[in-house]
Design an enzyme around this catalytic site. Structure first.
Site, PDB file in Angstrom:
ATOM      1  N   LYS A 126     -64.935  69.520  91.784  1.00  0.00           N
ATOM      2  CA  LYS A 126     -64.514  68.667  90.662  1.00  0.00           C
ATOM      3  C   LYS A 126     -65.486  67.511  90.453  1.00  0.00           C
ATOM      4  O   LYS A 126     -65.642  67.032  89.338  1.00  0.00           O
ATOM      5  CB  LYS A 126     -63.078  68.163  90.852  1.00  0.00           C
ATOM      6  CG  LYS A 126     -62.061  69.301  90.724  1.00  0.00           C
ATOM      7  CD  LYS A 126     -60.750  68.924  90.075  1.00  0.00           C
ATOM      8  CE  LYS A 126     -59.965  70.185  89.754  1.00  0.00           C
ATOM      9  NZ  LYS A 126     -58.589  70.021  89.373  1.00  0.00           N
ATOM     10  N   LYS A 208     -62.689  81.087  89.557  1.00  0.00           N
ATOM     11  CA  LYS A 208     -61.229  81.089  89.564  1.00  0.00           C
ATOM     12  C   LYS A 208     -60.675  80.840  88.149  1.00  0.00           C
ATOM     13  O   LYS A 208     -61.232  80.026  87.420  1.00  0.00           O
ATOM     14  CB  LYS A 208     -60.755  79.957  90.489  1.00  0.00           C
ATOM     15  CG  LYS A 208     -59.268  79.904  90.718  1.00  0.00           C
ATOM     16  CD  LYS A 208     -58.893  78.702  91.588  1.00  0.00           C
ATOM     17  CE  LYS A 208     -58.734  77.446  90.752  1.00  0.00           C
ATOM     18  NZ  LYS A 208     -57.428  76.782  90.825  1.00  0.00           N
ATOM     19  N   LYS A 211     -56.430  76.341  84.749  1.00  0.00           N
ATOM     20  CA  LYS A 211     -55.776  75.960  83.507  1.00  0.00           C
ATOM     21  C   LYS A 211     -56.551  74.911  82.725  1.00  0.00           C
ATOM     22  O   LYS A 211     -56.351  74.756  81.533  1.00  0.00           O
ATOM     23  CB  LYS A 211     -54.322  75.534  83.753  1.00  0.00           C
ATOM     24  CG  LYS A 211     -54.128  74.265  84.531  1.00  0.00           C
ATOM     25  CD  LYS A 211     -52.647  73.926  84.564  1.00  0.00           C
ATOM     26  CE  LYS A 211     -52.102  73.841  85.970  1.00  0.00           C
ATOM     27  NZ  LYS A 211     -52.774  72.841  86.822  1.00  0.00           N
TER      28      LYS A 211
END
Ligand code: ATP
Ligand code: LTN
Length: 344
Positions: A126, A208, A211
């Site tokens: 991230k 992956k 969302k």
């Protein structure tokens, strides 16, 4: 999954094991979240004492638009319920409504090492993705997640593979605290599904499914319409071959097979047999239709729930009260052990 659940099910006379998990309201819940997490939660509600949160405190580690975040908190709770979580049988709540999470989170920050947090792969990923906003919350987030888990003395934490490292850190933090202050926290264990612990992006099948992915074709939301679901599966990236078979270098097909398997219960060999002699086109259409049909009842329930904000708010309030009652007990034990004063 069913098999794992049966094996781990406690005998009738033992107290029920405690389960805690959560999802960030950082986007529309995907079939990755559904297969890796939510549907397994629903399967556990009879045998376990389950506590599930909408992890909104976690979601602000990445910048959120306030109105969108607010809407997604309702949506996430509605999806939990639409996917079968009963607010009477489980404690369903919104994390920011229970102050003990932030309070224990701070205490645990002081028992979590810089080196440990630096090794977290989600932080590394991230901080690459959001390099303009590598804030302290993004870094210390696993200590807050440990607080979520430890506050309820959870035995098991059902998550997808990407969260396993965080649950292991929660165990380390709990062990450290227990060693210093004596038995305080139950040591939790990660609990992962056999199939579908890591569903991949439909657009880039080595990544992956997430969302918060900006590419709308990468994800299928649980609440997408049937047409959208079928269209996205038709467009799913595969490879230049044509044989439906699980194998190396076939990430796209492997992923579609894993999704199909998760919804039909068929294993990889049975799927390969079913589509022998047929091309990827037929297979993709079958996956799309299967997923859309399986999710149709949840979508209907979701739409009804989203029309009734007052009911959703009553579930939030009731859940927060029940969660706070349990969380306060652990927090006050921790405060006492570290030496804080709590006059009666
Ligand atoms: P974000 O994009 O905001 O990081 P996310 O889609 O990765 O979100 P989380 O809120 O981090 O979702 O995860 C919620 C739960 O769903 C966790 O238990 C996580 O392990 C599981 N999960 C997330 N993505 C997948 C996936 N692709 N396959 C299986 N399980 C998943
Ligand atoms: N960090 C998790 C969501 C989450 C969670 C938790 C999962 C927050 N608190 C406690 C399990 C237990 C995530 O991003 N998937």
């Amino acid at each position: 999954m069913e098999e794992i659940i049966r094996n781990a099910a406690p005998a009738a006379e033992e107290p029920k094991k405690i389960i805690l998990s959560g999802i960030q309201p950082s986007g529309i819940i995907t079939i990755g979240n559904y297969i890796g997490a939510v549907r397994n939660w629903a399967a556990m509600q009879e045998e376990y004492d389950c506590v599930y949160c909408v992890a909104d405190l976690h979601s602000i580690t990445v910048r959120q638009d306030p109105a969108t975040l607010r809407r997604r908190i309702y949506e996430t709770l509605a999806i939990y319920m639409a996917c079968g979580l009963d607010p009477e049988k489980n404690v369903l709540f919104v994390q920011s409504m229970v102050p003990a999470h932030a309070q224990l989170g701070w205490v645990l920050d002081c028992y979590t090492m810089f080196g440990e947090l630096s090794r977290m792969t989600q932080f590394k990923d991230k901080s690459k993705k959001y390099e303009q906003n590598i804030n302290a919350g993004l870094f210390t987030y696993p200590a807050l997640m440990a607080a979520d888990i430890l506050l309820y003395q959870a035995d098991l934490v059902p998550v997808g593979i990407d969260q396993k490292q965080h649950v292991e850190l929660a165990r380390d933090i709990a062990n450290r605290f227990n060693q210093i202050y004596g038995d305080t926290f139950t040591i939790p264990e990660p609990y992962m599904p056999k199939v579908g612990a890591k569903i991949m992006s439909l657009a880039e099948p080595t990544k992956k499914m997430s969302k918060s992915d900006e590419n709308a074709n990468a994800t299928v939301a649980v609440m997408d319409t049937k047409d959208d679901i079928i269209r996205k599966f038709k467009r799913a990236v595969t490879d230049s071959g044509s044989e439906v078979r699980y194998g190396e270098g076939k990430d796209g097909v492997n992923n579609l097979m894993a999704i199909y398997s998760a919804f039909t219960g068929k294993d990889m060999d049975a799927i390969a047999d079913e589509f022998a002699g047929k091309g990827y086109g037929d297979f993709k259409l079958a996956v799309g239709e299967t997923v859309a049909d399986a999710l149709a009842p949840a979508r209907e329930k979701y739409e009804a729930l989203m029309k009734d904000k007052a009911y959703l708010e009553s579930v939030m309030k009731d859940g927060a009260e029940r969660a706070a009652y349990r969380a306060r007990k652990t927090l006050s034990k921790v405060y006492r052990k570290v030496g804080f004063v709590q006059p009666k």
